[in-house]
Design an enzyme around this catalytic site. Sequence first.
Site, PDB file in Angstrom:
ATOM      1  CG  ASP A  32     -19.926 -11.316   6.453  1.00  0.00           C
ATOM      2  OD1 ASP A  32     -20.530 -11.086   5.331  1.00  0.00           O
ATOM      3  OD2 ASP A  32     -20.217 -12.310   7.188  1.00  0.00           O
ATOM      4  CD  GLU A  44     -17.795 -16.472   7.693  1.00  0.00           C
ATOM      5  OE1 GLU A  44     -18.707 -17.419   8.299  1.00  0.00           O
ATOM      6  OE2 GLU A  44     -18.219 -15.311   7.560  1.00  0.00           O
ATOM      7  CG  ASP A  95     -16.523 -11.522   9.779  1.00  0.00           C
ATOM      8  OD1 ASP A  95     -17.375 -11.343  10.717  1.00  0.00           O
ATOM      9  OD2 ASP A  95     -16.860 -12.512   8.942  1.00  0.00           O
ATOM     10  CG  HIS A 115     -18.897 -20.643   5.941  1.00  0.00           C
ATOM     11  ND1 HIS A 115     -18.404 -21.875   5.483  1.00  0.00           N
ATOM     12  CD2 HIS A 115     -18.654 -20.927   7.105  1.00  0.00           C
ATOM     13  CE1 HIS A 115     -18.088 -22.806   6.367  1.00  0.00           C
ATOM     14  NE2 HIS A 115     -18.307 -22.211   7.286  1.00  0.00           N
ATOM     15  CG  ASP A 162     -25.994 -27.944  10.373  1.00  0.00           C
ATOM     16  OD1 ASP A 162     -26.660 -28.179   9.300  1.00  0.00           O
ATOM     17  OD2 ASP A 162     -26.292 -28.404  11.276  1.00  0.00           O
ATOM     18  CG  HIS A 204     -22.604 -14.898   6.726  1.00  0.00           C
ATOM     19  ND1 HIS A 204     -22.654 -13.969   7.317  1.00  0.00           N
ATOM     20  CD2 HIS A 204     -23.861 -15.398   6.556  1.00  0.00           C
ATOM     21  CE1 HIS A 204     -23.796 -13.637   8.073  1.00  0.00           C
ATOM     22  NE2 HIS A 204     -24.738 -14.623   7.418  1.00  0.00           N
TER      23      HIS A 204
END
Length: 238
Positions: free
Chosen positions: A156, A10, A8, A58, A53, A151
Amino acid sequence: MSREIVLDTETTGFDPKTGDRMIEVGCIEIEDLLPTGRTFHRLIHPERLIPADAIRVHGITDDKVRDAPKFAEIVIDLCDFIGDAPIIAHNAQFDRNFIDHEFGRCGRALFHEDRWIDTLKLAQARFPGMANSLDALCKRYKISLVERSLHGALIDARLLAEVYLELKGGKERRLDLSSSRPISAAAAAHAASGYPLRPRPLEPRGGEAEQAAHEAFLRAILKDWSLWKGYGVEIEAG
């Protein structure tokens, strides 16, 4: 053994072609659908500011990655960890776009598309027309989200590893691999229910009269006594 990597990422946004960059990568190693305990996790300096945003998703701020390595500084370690294993990701095209972009910037060969396994597509095939986000799948499979308020790549990846296990066979697979010792039909049924076995059975609460009445009841309605042997009931046909 079948080795796979659950991955995963970010990022600063949605599209590396518009300047977005990766800021975190997390990987979980699994073998034969069981986590080995080996992980890979890095924060990455994106060489740009992180939009508000993205931070709301995260929680990774510019300060948190100020001293983090750039992707080019961690790419060899990442590739060594992944090796030649298949790569499992949820909505894999998103993560793949960023991995490909960062590899391109480093002049490295890309992972072949056949190595990517998309759990979103697996879930859509199993649950057509239903919500199949990672959160939705965790709730469907009763996988706890208590550790995750925001997140995070490694968190994750851990959740996705559990979801992938369920998508590939779930409790039956865990039961097959939990022990090499044979188990009774009662233990198998109990394990498949999802509830843990008691460390020791409860003591009988009925007296001899109650037990005798119960055995007489079973004699009257059952013909196959062997069904009950796995549950600790020994009855001889009269």
